[in-house]
Enzyme design. Structure first.
Site, PDB file in Angstrom:
ATOM      1  N   VAL A  82       0.836  -1.199   0.000  1.00 39.03           N
ATOM      2  CA  VAL A  82       0.000   0.000   0.000  1.00 39.03           C
ATOM      3  C   VAL A  82       0.873   1.252   0.000  1.00 39.03           C
ATOM      4  CG1 VAL A  82      -1.785   1.292   1.216  1.00 39.03           C
ATOM      5  CG2 VAL A  82      -1.851  -1.212   1.206  1.00 39.03           C
ATOM      6  N   LYS A  83       0.704   2.081  -1.036  1.00 37.65           N
ATOM      7  CA  LYS A  83       1.457   3.336  -1.126  1.00 37.65           C
ATOM      8  C   LYS A  83       0.750   4.420  -0.320  1.00 37.65           C
ATOM      9  CE  LYS A  83       3.635   4.737  -4.960  1.00 37.65           C
ATOM     10  NZ  LYS A  83       3.852   5.062  -6.399  1.00 37.65           N
ATOM     11  N   ILE A  84       1.530   5.062   0.529  1.00 39.28           N
ATOM     12  CA  ILE A  84       1.016   6.086   1.428  1.00 39.28           C
ATOM     13  C   ILE A  84       1.848   7.358   1.255  1.00 39.28           C
ATOM     14  CG2 ILE A  84       0.668   6.708   3.852  1.00 39.28           C
ATOM     15  CD1 ILE A  84      -1.178   4.479   3.096  1.00 39.28           C
TER      16      ILE A  84
END
Length: 217
Positions: A82-84
Site C-alpha cells: 500500500v502506497k502512502i
C-alpha cells in the site's frame, strides 16, 4: 538491485517478464488513469501476472481514509504493497497498516529526514523521487546516498525504492550507491539494453557469418 516497473500497462509488464528481470511493479493514480480501464480490472490482471510486490496507492488525505483504503487494497492480493503519502496523517496510517501485517510504501519523499520518519514509523519501503528533485536542485542521487547512510547507521529494515527515474544513468547511479530497488518506466528499462557498439558488433558478426561455408544453420 531489484528492478521494478513503474507502470499500469499490462503489455509492458509482460515484455519485462519475458526478459527475466522484473522483480515487482509500482503504480499510482496517474498511471492507472492512463490505461482508460476500470481500476479493479487493471489491478487484478497485474496481480495475476506479477509474483513480486505490487504497489497500489491510497487517495485519501486523512489517516482513517488511508487505513480503510489500504485494507481494501490489501484484500486484492497477497503481494499488494500500500502506497502512502509522506505526511503526518500518512505515517499514522503506516503504523496502523504495518501492525496488521500490511506492507507499506511511503511515497513522495524528497528529503532524508522524510525517509527517516518513514523508517521510524515502520514502513516496509520508502520511495524517494530523484527525477523531480533533479528538476529543482540537481541533487536527486545525493538524496539516495544520504538515505542509505542513515538507514545503515541505524540498521533500519526499510528498503529504498529509487523512484521518478528519468534515464539509465539514474539506474546506474542507484546500483553504484547500493539502493535496494529501482522502479523505472518501461522506456528506461528498454534503454538499459542499448549501446551503439553492441549494434555495430552484432552487424559485423552477422556479415562475417555469411562468409562461412557450409553453415549448420
Amino acid at each position: 538491485m531489484k528492478f521494478f516497473l513503474d507502470t499500469a500497462n499490462v503489455e509492458e509488464i509482460k515484455k519485462a517478464m519475458e526478459w527475466g528481470i522484473l522483480d515487482g511493479v509500482t503504480t499510482n493514480p496517474t498511471l492507472i488513469s492512463k490505461t482508460g480501464r476500470p481500476f479493479k480490472e487493471v489491478v487484478k490482471e497485474i496481480l495475476e501476472l506479477v509474483d513480486g510486490p505490487v504497489s497500489l496507492e491510497t487517495v485519501s488525505l486523512d489517516a482513517e481514509g488511508m487505513i480503510r483504503e489500504g485494507r481494501m487494497l490489501a484484500e486484492l492480493g497477497e503481494n499488494v504493497v500500500v502506497k502512502i503519502p509522506m505526511t503526518p496523517e500518512g505515517l499514522k496510517a503506516v503504523i496502523a497498516l504495518e501492525s496488521e501485517g500490511i506492507p507499506t510504501n511511503v511515497t513522495l519523499v524528497f528529503s532524508p529526514t522524510q525517509a527517516l520518519l518513514a523508517a521510524k514509523a515502520g514502513a516496509s519501503y520508502v520511495s524517494p523521487f530523484v527525477g523531480r528533485l533533479d528538476d529543482i536542485s540537481g541533487e536527486g542521487m545525493k538524496l539516495i546516498e544520504e538515505i542509505k547512510t542513515i538507514f545503515s547507521n541505524y540498521e533500519f529494515d526499510t528498503e529504498i525504492i529509487v523512484a521518478s527515474v528519468r534515464h539509465p544513468m539514474h539506474v546506474l547511479e542507484s546500483a553504484l550507491i547500493g539502493a535496494d530497488i529501482c522502479t523505472m518506466p518501461f522506456k528506461v528499462m528498454e534503454q538499459l539494453f542499448k549501446h551503439p557498439l553492441t549494434d555495430i558488433g552484432l552487424e559485423r558478426f552477422l556479415k562475417d557469418w555469411e562468409k562461412v561455408p557450409e553453415k549448420p544453420f
